[in-house]
Scaffold this motif. Structure first.
Motif, PDB file in Angstrom:
ATOM      1  N   TRP A  72      40.932  46.704  58.796  1.00  0.00           N
ATOM      2  CA  TRP A  72      40.413  47.578  59.860  1.00  0.00           C
ATOM      3  C   TRP A  72      40.402  46.869  61.202  1.00  0.00           C
ATOM      4  O   TRP A  72      40.776  47.443  62.234  1.00  0.00           O
ATOM      5  N   SER A  73      39.999  45.610  61.210  1.00  0.00           N
ATOM      6  CA  SER A  73      39.924  44.870  62.473  1.00  0.00           C
ATOM      7  C   SER A  73      41.308  44.592  63.042  1.00  0.00           C
ATOM      8  O   SER A  73      41.486  44.522  64.261  1.00  0.00           O
ATOM      9  N   ASP A  74      42.295  44.461  62.162  1.00  0.00           N
ATOM     10  CA  ASP A  74      43.658  44.169  62.626  1.00  0.00           C
ATOM     11  C   ASP A  74      44.395  45.429  63.057  1.00  0.00           C
ATOM     12  O   ASP A  74      45.401  45.348  63.754  1.00  0.00           O
ATOM     13  N   ARG A  75      43.866  46.589  62.623  1.00  0.00           N
ATOM     14  CA  ARG A  75      44.534  47.853  62.944  1.00  0.00           C
ATOM     15  C   ARG A  75      44.423  48.173  64.433  1.00  0.00           C
ATOM     16  O   ARG A  75      45.357  48.705  65.030  1.00  0.00           O
ATOM     17  N   ALA A  76      43.279  47.870  65.015  1.00  0.00           N
ATOM     18  CA  ALA A  76      43.056  48.109  66.454  1.00  0.00           C
ATOM     19  C   ALA A  76      42.262  46.922  66.980  1.00  0.00           C
ATOM     20  O   ALA A  76      41.036  46.972  67.080  1.00  0.00           O
ATOM     21  N   PRO A  77      42.936  45.814  67.285  1.00  0.00           N
ATOM     22  CA  PRO A  77      42.255  44.555  67.594  1.00  0.00           C
ATOM     23  C   PRO A  77      41.282  44.685  68.762  1.00  0.00           C
ATOM     24  O   PRO A  77      41.567  45.314  69.785  1.00  0.00           O
ATOM     25  N   SER A  78      40.101  44.083  68.572  1.00  0.00           N
ATOM     26  CA  SER A  78      39.112  44.007  69.642  1.00  0.00           C
ATOM     27  C   SER A  78      38.125  42.907  69.289  1.00  0.00           C
ATOM     28  O   SER A  78      37.987  42.538  68.107  1.00  0.00           O
ATOM     29  N   VAL A  79      37.430  42.420  70.286  1.00  0.00           N
ATOM     30  CA  VAL A  79      36.427  41.396  70.049  1.00  0.00           C
ATOM     31  C   VAL A  79      35.316  41.942  69.147  1.00  0.00           C
ATOM     32  O   VAL A  79      34.807  41.252  68.264  1.00  0.00           O
ATOM     33  N   ARG A  80      34.951  43.206  69.347  1.00  0.00           N
ATOM     34  CA  ARG A  80      33.885  43.816  68.543  1.00  0.00           C
ATOM     35  C   ARG A  80      34.252  43.823  67.057  1.00  0.00           C
ATOM     36  O   ARG A  80      33.418  43.527  66.201  1.00  0.00           O
ATOM     37  N   ARG A  81      35.492  44.155  66.764  1.00  0.00           N
ATOM     38  CA  ARG A  81      35.917  44.196  65.361  1.00  0.00           C
ATOM     39  C   ARG A  81      36.004  42.790  64.754  1.00  0.00           C
ATOM     40  O   ARG A  81      35.702  42.606  63.573  1.00  0.00           O
ATOM     41  N   GLU A  82      36.420  41.827  65.547  1.00  0.00           N
ATOM     42  CA  GLU A  82      36.465  40.453  65.030  1.00  0.00           C
ATOM     43  C   GLU A  82      35.050  39.946  64.756  1.00  0.00           C
ATOM     44  O   GLU A  82      34.809  39.213  63.788  1.00  0.00           O
ATOM     45  N   LEU A  83      34.123  40.352  65.596  1.00  0.00           N
ATOM     46  CA  LEU A  83      32.728  39.968  65.379  1.00  0.00           C
ATOM     47  C   LEU A  83      32.218  40.553  64.059  1.00  0.00           C
ATOM     48  O   LEU A  83      31.561  39.868  63.278  1.00  0.00           O
ATOM     49  N   ALA A  84      32.550  41.806  63.808  1.00  0.00           N
ATOM     50  CA  ALA A  84      32.129  42.446  62.553  1.00  0.00           C
ATOM     51  C   ALA A  84      32.744  41.736  61.355  1.00  0.00           C
ATOM     52  O   ALA A  84      32.065  41.493  60.344  1.00  0.00           O
ATOM     53  N   LEU A  85      34.018  41.389  61.446  1.00  0.00           N
ATOM     54  CA  LEU A  85      34.682  40.692  60.344  1.00  0.00           C
ATOM     55  C   LEU A  85      34.047  39.335  60.096  1.00  0.00           C
ATOM     56  O   LEU A  85      33.768  38.959  58.945  1.00  0.00           O
ATOM     57  N   GLY A  86      33.814  38.576  61.167  1.00  0.00           N
ATOM     58  CA  GLY A  86      33.196  37.260  61.007  1.00  0.00           C
ATOM     59  C   GLY A  86      31.822  37.353  60.370  1.00  0.00           C
ATOM     60  O   GLY A  86      31.450  36.525  59.522  1.00  0.00           O
ATOM     61  N   LEU A  87      31.058  38.382  60.738  1.00  0.00           N
ATOM     62  CA  LEU A  87      29.723  38.552  60.181  1.00  0.00           C
ATOM     63  C   LEU A  87      29.786  38.921  58.702  1.00  0.00           C
ATOM     64  O   LEU A  87      29.023  38.383  57.886  1.00  0.00           O
ATOM     65  N   VAL A  88      30.692  39.814  58.327  1.00  0.00           N
ATOM     66  CA  VAL A  88      30.813  40.221  56.922  1.00  0.00           C
ATOM     67  C   VAL A  88      31.233  39.034  56.053  1.00  0.00           C
ATOM     68  O   VAL A  88      30.664  38.804  54.973  1.00  0.00           O
ATOM     69  N   VAL A  89      32.212  38.261  56.508  1.00  0.00           N
ATOM     70  CA  VAL A  89      32.647  37.100  55.734  1.00  0.00           C
ATOM     71  C   VAL A  89      31.539  36.059  55.662  1.00  0.00           C
ATOM     72  O   VAL A  89      31.265  35.494  54.592  1.00  0.00           O
ATOM     73  N   GLY A  90      30.881  35.804  56.785  1.00  0.00           N
ATOM     74  CA  GLY A  90      29.827  34.794  56.805  1.00  0.00           C
ATOM     75  C   GLY A  90      28.671  35.142  55.896  1.00  0.00           C
ATOM     76  O   GLY A  90      28.151  34.284  55.170  1.00  0.00           O
ATOM     77  N   LEU A  91      28.248  36.414  55.895  1.00  0.00           N
ATOM     78  CA  LEU A  91      27.150  36.822  55.019  1.00  0.00           C
ATOM     79  C   LEU A  91      27.582  36.843  53.555  1.00  0.00           C
ATOM     80  O   LEU A  91      26.777  36.548  52.664  1.00  0.00           O
ATOM     81  N   SER A  92      28.841  37.176  53.291  1.00  0.00           N
ATOM     82  CA  SER A  92      29.347  37.177  51.917  1.00  0.00           C
ATOM     83  C   SER A  92      29.331  35.771  51.321  1.00  0.00           C
ATOM     84  O   SER A  92      29.180  35.608  50.101  1.00  0.00           O
ATOM     85  N   PHE A  93      29.491  34.773  52.158  1.00  0.00           N
ATOM     86  CA  PHE A  93      29.438  33.376  51.715  1.00  0.00           C
ATOM     87  C   PHE A  93      28.155  33.082  50.947  1.00  0.00           C
ATOM     88  O   PHE A  93      28.148  32.283  50.010  1.00  0.00           O
TER      89      PHE A  93
END
Length: 499
Positions: free
Chosen positions: A156-177
């Motif tokens: 989803w983040s790569d489909r329409a790149p934006s800083v907001r989407r990268e932030l969401a991805l980083g948060l999801v991966v970080g919390l999944s850790f």
């Protein structure tokens, strides 16, 4: 955020709806009410109970640091509502398993088409290895659900790149850790995949500086999410060497001569890489055996090579993060000391999707429909080959009843003021619902059985419980029989070791 296909037909939506209903309905026949006994499962239950009791993330009063608290927090509501009900706990993990195969479907659908993707998800749901892990109080199944969630958010983040989407991805991966630490490998996998695609197929209108900004946001947010755990380890470390657990931490287990002592000599890179031939072979065996059995011989090796070969093929073709993540996992598992067959699960699931895609690509060389038909045939054959809806249920029930009876016997024989120790007390503590201190790991380190005396005094213990029927207890039975006259009664030794 729509992680599922927005162009789904009415037929596909109906099929997915009935598939989800079938998953939930199947839980009534696929979930058992027993504890599939493991030390790790016991530690998850005990650390979760400590959190509920206001003792923090501890085990027997010591800060727990082998893994983060994510899964212990996930099962805490179940323990709070139902107590140590293994039916409730197994059902809770199985619900994550159902979510995982739905997310796997969403991940595989653009690659395989919805009918084959749905069949792939069904095969995974019914696979004996997945069925076993869905009824264990372990983080593996929630971990793969989070893996596919992260991959969908990454798409989803790569489909329409934006800083907001990268932030969401980083948060999801970080919390999944915090649930499964291996998911942190997604960060370098995503970064490398995007660099590879940018090098080969630059995105229209995006400059290298813009790409670097997006990637720095992803990495920065993921690191910031993980940082609290690193701070906790530094501010409130467990005493060393480890006494109540075998390993001090996974890092210590991998890089130090004594897996329980971070002060022991540090191993060189060559020492760690020397594990690859043997341990890498084990990874291949369990990958070839679809996790539920070691795939020995030519057949198991061939399946493993097909799965990994398909992953490399798809990586070259797509240059996406899932394949990089899977291969990075194989590399890590080949050198880390604490390898178990279940650790191959995320690699197997990603590789299975890749293998099905390769079959489709090969079949389409003859006719577009041949690819899908060939993939469906392979999946049905795999389902028939491994079919076992209730794997190991007899063994699990027997083990559960053994420990439940053992605990009932111990509970009837200990005094009201008993403070308990045992050679390896994880499982006793779960079934007795009270702390049981481990005496065995210190003995392993010293090589002298009477090391237990210092632990008994240090922790103020007055009663030791053990059973000659438990393999890891047997070396201690003679010591407590000779020193304290603790002869087995009905297969259980209860030794009063202090006034």
């Amino acid at each position: 955020m729509n992680l599922f296909a927005g162009d789904a037909t009415r037929r596909e939506r109906l099929a997915l709806f009935f598939f989800a209903v079938g998953l939930v309905a199947s839980l009534f026949v696929l979930v058992h009410p027993w504890f599939d006994v493991t030390n790790d499962g016991s530690m998850y239950v005990l650390t979760s109970c400590a959190l509920l009791d206001g003792e923090g993330f501890t085990y027997n009063g010591v800060p727990f640091q082998i893994r983060p608290p994510g899964f212990s927090l996930l099962i805490a509501p179940v323990l709070a509502a139902f107590g140590t009900s293994f039916l409730a706990l197994n059902l809770w993990v199985s619900l994550f398993g159902a979510l995982g195969v739905v997310l796997l479907y969403a991940y595989a659908r653009p690659r395989l088409g919805w009918p084959v993707a749905l069949l792939t998800a069904a095969v995974v749901w019914l696979a004996p290895a997945y069925r076993t892990l869905c009824t264990q109080v372990m983080s593996d199944v929630p971990g793969v659900a989070l893996l596919f969630l992260c991959l969908l958010v990454e798409r989803w983040s790569d489909r329409a790149p934006s800083v907001r989407r990268e932030l969401a991805l980083g948060l999801v991966v970080g919390l999944s850790f915090y649930v499964r630490t291996f998911l942190v490998l997604l960060v370098p996998a995503v970064v490398l995949a995007r660099l590879l695609r940018a090098f080969g197929r630059p995105r229209d209108g995006e400059t290298p500086a813009q790409l670097a900004k997006r990637l720095s946001v992803l990495v920065g947010v993921a690191v910031a999410s993980v940082l609290p755990w690193a701070v906790r380890l530094g501010v409130n470390p467990a005493p060393a060497p480890a006494e109540q657990t075998k390993h001090y931490s996974y890092a210590t287990a991998t890089w130090h001569a004594d897996t329980g002592d971070p002060a022991s000599p540090r191993l060189g890179v060559g020492d760690v890489l020397a594990r690859v031939p043997e341990q890498g072979g084990e990874v291949l065996q369990h990958l070839g055996g679809r996790l539920h059995a070691a795939g020995s011989g030519v057949g198991g090796t061939a399946i493993a090579l097909v799965l990994l070969g398909s992953t490399v093929f798809v990586l070259v073709r797509r240059r996406e993060s899932a394949e990089l993540f899977a291969l990075a996992n194989v590399a890590v598992l080949s050198v880390t000391l604490h390898f178990l067959p279940r650790h191959v699960l995320p690699v197997f699931l990603v590789a299975l999707v890749n293998a099905v895609e390769v079959v489709q690509i090969a079949g389409r060389r003859f006719h577009p429909r041949v690819g899908s038909a060939a993939a469906a045939l392979v999946l049905v054959a795999l389902l028939a080959w491994d079919f076992d809806l209730r794997p190991r249920w007899g063994d699990v029930e027997e083990s559960h009843r053994f420990y439940a009876d053992l605990a009932a016997d111990v509970g009837s024989r200990i005094e009201d003021d008993a403070k308990l120790g045992s050679p390896y007390g994880f499982v006793y503590a779960v079934y007795l619902d009270r702390p049981v201190y481990n005496l065995g790991f210190a003995v392993e380190r010293s090589g002298v059985v009477n090391t237990v005396e210092a632990l008994i005094d240090n922790h103020g213990l007055n009663t030791v419980v053990l059973s000659p029927a438990v393999p890891r207890d047997r070396p201690f039975v003679e010591y407590f029989a000779v020193k304290y006259g603790a002869e087995p009664v009905d297969g259980v030794c209860v030794a009063r070791v202090r006034p």
